[in-house]
Each structure stands twice: as C-alpha cells, then as structure tokens.
Design a protein around this motif. Structure first.
Motif, PDB file in Angstrom:
ATOM      1  N   ALA A   5       0.844  -1.153  -0.006  1.00 48.20           N
ATOM      2  CA  ALA A   5      -0.008  -0.016  -0.049  1.00 48.20           C
ATOM      3  C   ALA A   5       0.941   1.241  -0.129  1.00 48.20           C
ATOM      4  O   ALA A   5       0.505   2.161  -0.739  1.00 48.20           O
ATOM      5  CB  ALA A   5      -0.838  -0.011   1.290  1.00 48.20           C
ATOM      6  N   SER A   6       2.303   0.999   0.846  1.00 49.20           N
ATOM      7  CA  SER A   6       2.674   2.446   0.683  1.00 49.20           C
ATOM      8  C   SER A   6       3.597   2.689  -0.476  1.00 49.20           C
ATOM      9  O   SER A   6       4.102   3.841  -0.666  1.00 49.20           O
ATOM     10  CB  SER A   6       3.958   2.421   2.167  1.00 49.20           C
ATOM     11  N   ARG A   7       3.553   1.739  -1.303  1.00 48.23           N
ATOM     12  CA  ARG A   7       4.359   1.941  -2.522  1.00 48.23           C
ATOM     13  C   ARG A   7       3.420   2.017  -3.640  1.00 48.23           C
ATOM     14  O   ARG A   7       3.633   2.157  -4.737  1.00 48.23           O
ATOM     15  CB  ARG A   7       5.451   0.943  -3.057  1.00 48.23           C
ATOM     16  N   PHE A   8       2.154   2.007  -3.469  1.00 49.61           N
ATOM     17  CA  PHE A   8       1.079   1.899  -4.447  1.00 49.61           C
ATOM     18  C   PHE A   8       1.225   3.197  -5.216  1.00 49.61           C
ATOM     19  O   PHE A   8       1.059   3.003  -6.354  1.00 49.61           O
ATOM     20  CB  PHE A   8      -0.266   1.626  -3.900  1.00 49.61           C
ATOM     21  N   ALA A   9       1.052   4.350  -4.610  1.00 50.14           N
ATOM     22  CA  ALA A   9       0.983   5.539  -5.421  1.00 50.14           C
ATOM     23  C   ALA A   9       1.969   5.696  -6.401  1.00 50.14           C
ATOM     24  O   ALA A   9       1.701   6.074  -7.824  1.00 50.14           O
ATOM     25  CB  ALA A   9       0.874   6.785  -4.286  1.00 50.14           C
ATOM     26  N   PRO A  10       3.208   5.533  -6.009  1.00 39.96           N
ATOM     27  CA  PRO A  10       4.555   5.750  -7.018  1.00 39.96           C
ATOM     28  C   PRO A  10       4.326   4.726  -8.086  1.00 39.96           C
ATOM     29  O   PRO A  10       4.647   4.976  -9.179  1.00 39.96           O
ATOM     30  CB  PRO A  10       5.638   5.487  -6.162  1.00 39.96           C
ATOM     31  N   HIS A  11       3.932   3.638  -7.671  1.00 36.24           N
ATOM     32  CA  HIS A  11       3.822   2.562  -8.776  1.00 36.24           C
ATOM     33  C   HIS A  11       2.917   2.860  -9.968  1.00 36.24           C
ATOM     34  O   HIS A  11       2.969   2.849 -11.004  1.00 36.24           O
ATOM     35  CB  HIS A  11       3.599   0.818  -7.878  1.00 36.24           C
ATOM     36  N   LEU A  12       1.827   3.297  -9.283  1.00 44.39           N
ATOM     37  CA  LEU A  12       0.647   3.721 -10.139  1.00 44.39           C
ATOM     38  C   LEU A  12       0.864   4.684 -11.138  1.00 44.39           C
ATOM     39  O   LEU A  12       0.592   4.938 -12.317  1.00 44.39           O
ATOM     40  CB  LEU A  12      -0.706   4.116  -9.371  1.00 44.39           C
TER      41      LEU A  12
END
Lengths: 299, 100
Positions: free
Chosen positions: A95-102
C-alpha cells in the motif's frame, strides 16, 4: 466641599473594600443580565443548541485510550502490511508503494513524463548522430559513440568542465571556467575520452596568469598606450613595438579577458598577443577571430 | 447609612463619568469568560430551558433563574480576579483624587 469632607473622614480600607465589592456586584449583575439577553435571543432564533451533538454521535467520536491504538482508534502502521491490486498491471503492490507505482504504471505523473521525454530525446539524438555524420563535429561524434554512460550523453564536452570527480565518478557539469578544476585536468579528461588529439574547446590560447591584479593591468595598459589615443594605439605603433607588445600583451591578456570581457578593442589586443605569443595553456575565452588578422597585417 | 449611600452614589457617578465603569465591565466580562463562569452559567441555562420547554422561555424567567446563581458564582470567583493596579488606585486609598 462637603463631599471632600465626607471622603476624608468616612473612608478607610474596609469601607473602601465594601464599596468596591458592591460596585463589583453591580457589574456582575450587569454581565448576568447581558448574558440572559444573549441566551434568550439564541433560544428564540433557534441557534442555542447548535453546538450540542446528540449523545450517539458523541460516543462515536470519543477519545480512544487503548494500547496499540491512537486516539481515533486506528491501528498504527496499518497500511504497511496491506496490499492492493494495481488495476493497470494486475500486480499486488504494497500500500505504501502503491501511489508511485501507479504513477509509473499509468505514465501520468510528473516523473514518468520526464523520463519518457528524456528517452525520446535520447533516441532522437541517437538517430540524428547516426544519420549526419558529416555535419557533426568529430568531437561530438566521438562523444556519443564512445559508450559514455546514459547521464554523460547529455553533456557536451565543449561546453562543460567535464573533469571526472574522484568519489562520484561523474563529470563535472560546471562551466569551462569552473574553479574547482584546472585546465590540465580538463585536458586530461578530454584526451582520455577523445584521443590524444583532443583540444580544449576554446580557440584562443592565453596565459593562465590570473594572479594579475587590476592595478597591475592598469599600469600595463597605460604603458601600452604610447600615443595616448584610443586602445588601438599599441598596434598602431608599428612593428618596432611588436616584441614589447608581445611581452605586455601576454601579461594583460588574462586580466583583460577576465575583467573587460565586453570591450572588443581589448579583445583585439588579446587576439594579437595570442597570435604572436607561444602559449601552451588555454583560457576559456574565445576572441573575435577576424580582428587578429587585421593586426597581423599591420604587424 | 445615608452617608455611605451618598458615598456610593458619588463613587459610581465618578466612575461613569470617567468611563472607567465601562472599562471595568469589559474587563470583568473577559475575566469571567476566562474563568469559565460563562460556560457554567450556560450549562445552567440549558437545564432551565429544557425544564421550561424551548418555546416558552421568556427573558424574565431566565433572569429570575440565572441571576442569583450568576451572582453567587461570580462572587466565588472574586478572589481569583485580580484587579488591575489602576482600578485599585481608583477604588482604594486616595479617595480625594476620586472625589476631588
């Protein structure tokens, strides 16, 4: 006056305090009354109970005091272990890496567009340099094909210092006059990359005598101006003064080029000296090429 | 006694004339709010209103109910209130300045 008599005789501390208390009581009563009016108006206008909430929702927002929870009742670090499924690539991401991955996955963030642009620019450049080999400088060509790193591709060797730093192994991106590196270092780097025939990008060669003060150069200039006319007088004085010009020219060269960049006439003097003198060190100041030739004729 | 009454009246008048009374009133109001006197009173008001019903409350009712309580609690607060030096200078010794 009668009052004064009264005041002088009748007053002592206790009486004064009593009076003070009464005054205070009056004031308090006034405040009460004012308060009553406020409340009454609030009741009649309907906003008296506005700051209350019903007990049910009060319970919802009560302060939580259990161990492991914050006062809102949330668990600390709840999002570390959670995983989300990316709708684009259908991978399970923390979840904490989700935004940059997206951002990278969709290609819509600021960073991803920057990287994409750079890739396009690089690929364009690669195509270009392959197609017009004739037009480009040899130096540029060598730069590209020498297999320098991705980052170094962007840096042109004839505009930047380029000295490789010891600890970061990267080229210095400062200008050609970067004070941290000497010209020798720059030369070494270029020779290393471009072969033994490499030259520093400046055409003009002048001495590295930066230690000349302005005062010294002023004295030199004044000595050069024999006729007292314009700056061109040293060259006007003819061949008899050539050798002297050489000597002085070399001296004034660096300081002139340093301080009086904008004066073309000085540049011409500089150009002359450079043409005449035998100089090995390079200085980052290109002269005006046509002007030396004029004075070459004269001399 | 009459003298005291007169004295009081005179002092009051002086206060009003100089505008000191207004200033004192504002000061007192601020202090009462700080102390939480107003919130106490408000809670009391709410109870009274709930008793009487929201629609039928009148000013008189409120005044009759609340003023006594307010006065009591106000006096309880008195030791905590600090009179400014100026106020003290007016109310305490040197009466001649006030009345002269």
């Amino acid at each position: 006056m009668k009052m004064e008599e009264m005041s002088l005789s009748g007053l002592d501390n206790s009486k004064l305090e009593a009076i003070a208390q009464e005054i205070y009581a009056d004031l308090v009563e006034d405040s009460c009354l004012g308060f009553c009016f406020e409340v009454h108006r609030a009741v009649k206008c309907g906003y008296f109970f506005l700051d209350d909430t019903d007990p049910d929702s009060m319970k919802d927002f009560e302060i939580v005091d259990q161990p492991g929870l914050d006062i809102f009742g949330q668990v600390f670090n709840q999002w570390k272990s959670k995983e989300c499924v990316c709708p684009n690539c259908s991978r399970s991401i923390a979840a904490s890496r989700f935004a940059p991955h997206l951002e990278k996955c969709l290609g819509m963030g600021r960073n991803s567009s920057r990287i994409a642009n750079r890739r396009i620019a690089n690929s364009n450049n690669m195509n270009k340099s392959e197609s017009d080999q004739e037009d480009n400088d040899d130096i540029n060509d060598n730069d590209w094909s020498y297999g320098s790193e991705k980052k170094a591709k962007k840096r042109k060797s004839d505009k930047q210092c380029g000295v490789i730093s010891e600890h970061t192994k990267k080229m210095c991106t400062r200008s050609l006059r970067c004070p941290q590196h000497t010209d020798e270092q720059r030369r070494t780097v270029r020779i290393y990359f471009l072969g033994p025939s490499a030259v520093l990008p400046e055409v003009e060669s002048s001495l590295d005598n930066d230690s000349f003060d302005m005062t010294d150069s002023q004295a030199l200039i004044s000595r050069l101006q024999w006729d007292g006319s314009s700056d061109l007088s040293p060259s006007d004085s003819g061949s008899s003064k050539t050798s002297e010009n050489q000597g002085w020219g070399l001296g004034t060269n660096s300081s002139e080029s340093r301080k009086t960049k904008k004066k073309k006439s000085h540049l011409s003097l500089v150009g002359t000296a450079s043409g005449l003198g035998s100089n090995k060190k390079k200085k980052p100041k290109p002269p005006a090429p046509p002007t030396p030739s004029i004075y070459d004729d004269i001399n | 006694m009459n003298k005291d009454a007169q004295m009081r009246a005179a002092i009051n008048q002086k206060l009003i004339e100089t505008g000191e009374r207004e200033r004192l009133k504002e000061l007192l109001r601020a202090k009462l709010i700080e102390c939480g006197w107003k919130d106490q009173l408000k809670a009391h008001c709410k109870e009274v209103i709930k008793e009487k019903g929201l629609e039928h409350v009148t000013v008189d009712d409120l005044v009759a109910e609340i003023t006594p309580k307010g006065r009591e609690t106000g006096f309880a607060m008195l030791p905590r209130l600090v009179l400014s030096s100026r106020t003290q200078a007016i109310l305490l010794p040197q009466p001649s300045r006030l009345l002269g």
